[in-house]
Design an enzyme around this catalytic site. Structure first.
Site, PDB file in Angstrom:
ATOM      1  N   LYS A 114       0.861  -1.199   0.000  1.00  0.00           N
ATOM      2  CA  LYS A 114       0.000   0.000   0.000  1.00  0.00           C
ATOM      3  C   LYS A 114       0.889   1.238   0.000  1.00  0.00           C
ATOM      4  O   LYS A 114       2.053   1.192   0.427  1.00  0.00           O
ATOM      5  CB  LYS A 114      -0.926   0.026   1.219  1.00  0.00           C
ATOM      6  CG  LYS A 114      -0.240   0.007   2.610  1.00  0.00           C
ATOM      7  CD  LYS A 114       0.240   1.335   3.116  1.00  0.00           C
ATOM      8  CE  LYS A 114       1.104   1.227   4.354  1.00  0.00           C
ATOM      9  NZ  LYS A 114       1.706   2.474   4.810  1.00  0.00           N
ATOM     10  N   ASP A 167      -2.250  -1.052   9.514  1.00  0.00           N
ATOM     11  CA  ASP A 167      -2.403  -1.207   8.066  1.00  0.00           C
ATOM     12  C   ASP A 167      -3.118  -2.503   7.702  1.00  0.00           C
ATOM     13  O   ASP A 167      -3.512  -2.691   6.550  1.00  0.00           O
ATOM     14  CB  ASP A 167      -1.026  -1.223   7.370  1.00  0.00           C
ATOM     15  CG  ASP A 167      -0.330   0.112   7.468  1.00  0.00           C
ATOM     16  OD1 ASP A 167      -1.023   1.150   7.506  1.00  0.00           O
ATOM     17  OD2 ASP A 167       0.916   0.121   7.504  1.00  0.00           O
TER      18      ASP A 167
END
Ligand code: ATP
Length: 293
Positions: free
Chosen positions: A13, A138
């Site tokens: 990401k 995350d």
């Protein structure tokens, strides 16, 4: 899915926007972020036809297996679901470690997605999300198949967004990582000098086009990290000079990314010696679990 083993590309990401908000009593910070998945990925394979617990990894040493987020994800899943009775995880590591690209989190998210895809009795999505939340800020995002999402709280409150047209990226990978805990400490020190002035909230309608994202992109870690690692500023300048519409650090660094509307240049003059420059893309679709038997 009836299979005892499956594989998944654990895609990294980037944070197109990252705001660090109030520090809670327990020391954790509230955050507000715009996540995007990218095509840089580890490959994660999980087999469940074993009563042993194994983890093998091709790539750099990332510490003891019991501390590996992929291992911890499998143990957490077993404890919650009462299945599997053992696991063999194999990771081909390509995402740089400690680079703010959420590599460990992506591996953990992939293990949760694989196990839930092949489980005889899958857990509800909310239960998987709770396991993910316990593993790190995350992990809830990378345990979903959303290519873009807004995240709040400690990353557990997520709003998946419609995918935006794919964009090419250049990633500048400095030869050092930044330890996330230390970077939060630098923010706390900075805020003792200069208290937080909370920005207007990120709203889905403001980030549904690349123009809007370009206006709101930012990362609260940049100032304190650049203070200690000036090479990060050189990467940001090099990407901007090369025509990047957005140039930002991801997570707590050290990766710096540039988002390009057109094909980015093959060379990036001005990046500090030792910094690797890698081509990548944002995604319109996140990889899906593939059964292996
Ligand atoms: P974040 O932005 O979430 O802080 P990061 O990309 O900076 O992530 P990671 O690459 O996920 O950081 O690794 C951070 C630390 O996590 C490493 O020091 C490593 O020891 C540990 N770790 C645990 N599991 C893994 C894994 N599967 N892959 C990489 N690192 C892992």
């Amino acid at each position: 899915m009836t299979a005892t083993a499956a594989t998944l590309d654990a895609q990294a990401k980037i944070n197109l926007a990252l705001r660090i908000l109030a520090r809670e009593e327990n020391g954790y910070h509230q955050l507000e972020t715009l996540f995007a998945r990218i095509d840089l990925a580890d490959t994660v394979r999980v087999a469940t036809d074993t009563s042993a617990r194994e983890l093998t990894l091709d790539g750099p040493d990332v510490g003891p297996r019991e501390r590996n987020l992929a291992w911890r994800a499998a143990e957490a899943y077993m404890a919650e679901a009462g299945w599997p009775h053992g696991f063999a995880i194999h990771i081909e590591k390509r995402i740089p470690v400690g680079g703010g690209l959420g590599g460990g989190s992506a591996d953990a998210g992939a293990v949760l997605r694989i196990l839930n895809a092949i489980a005889p009795r899958p857990l509800p999505d909310a239960a998987v999300a709770t396991l993910a939340f316990r593993l790190g800020a995350d992990v809830p995002f990378v345990a979903t198949d959303a290519p873009f999402a807004l995240g709040w709280g400690r990353g557990e409150r997520l709003l998946a967004l419609n995918p935006l047209p794919a964009r090419e990226l250049l990633l500048c990978l400095p030869p050092f990582g930044v330890e996330t805990g230390a970077a939060f400490g630098w923010i706390d020190a900075q805020r003792r000098e200069e208290p937080l002035r909370a920005p207007a909230p990120l709203r889905p309608q403001d980030v549904d086009r690349w123009d809007g994202i370009a206006r709101l992109a930012g990362n609260d870690f940049e100032t304190p990290v650049i203070h200690r690692h000036p090479g990060i500023a050189a990467c940001l300048e090099a990407l901007t000079a090369a025509g990047a519409r957005i140039a930002r650090m991801s997570g707590s660094g050290s990766t710096v990314f540039g988002v390009f509307d057109r094909r980015p240049p093959a060379e990036l003059p001005g990046v500090p010696t030792g910094t690797r420059v890698v081509h990548a893309r944002t995604l319109t679709h996140v990889a899906q679990v593939r059964p292996l038997d």
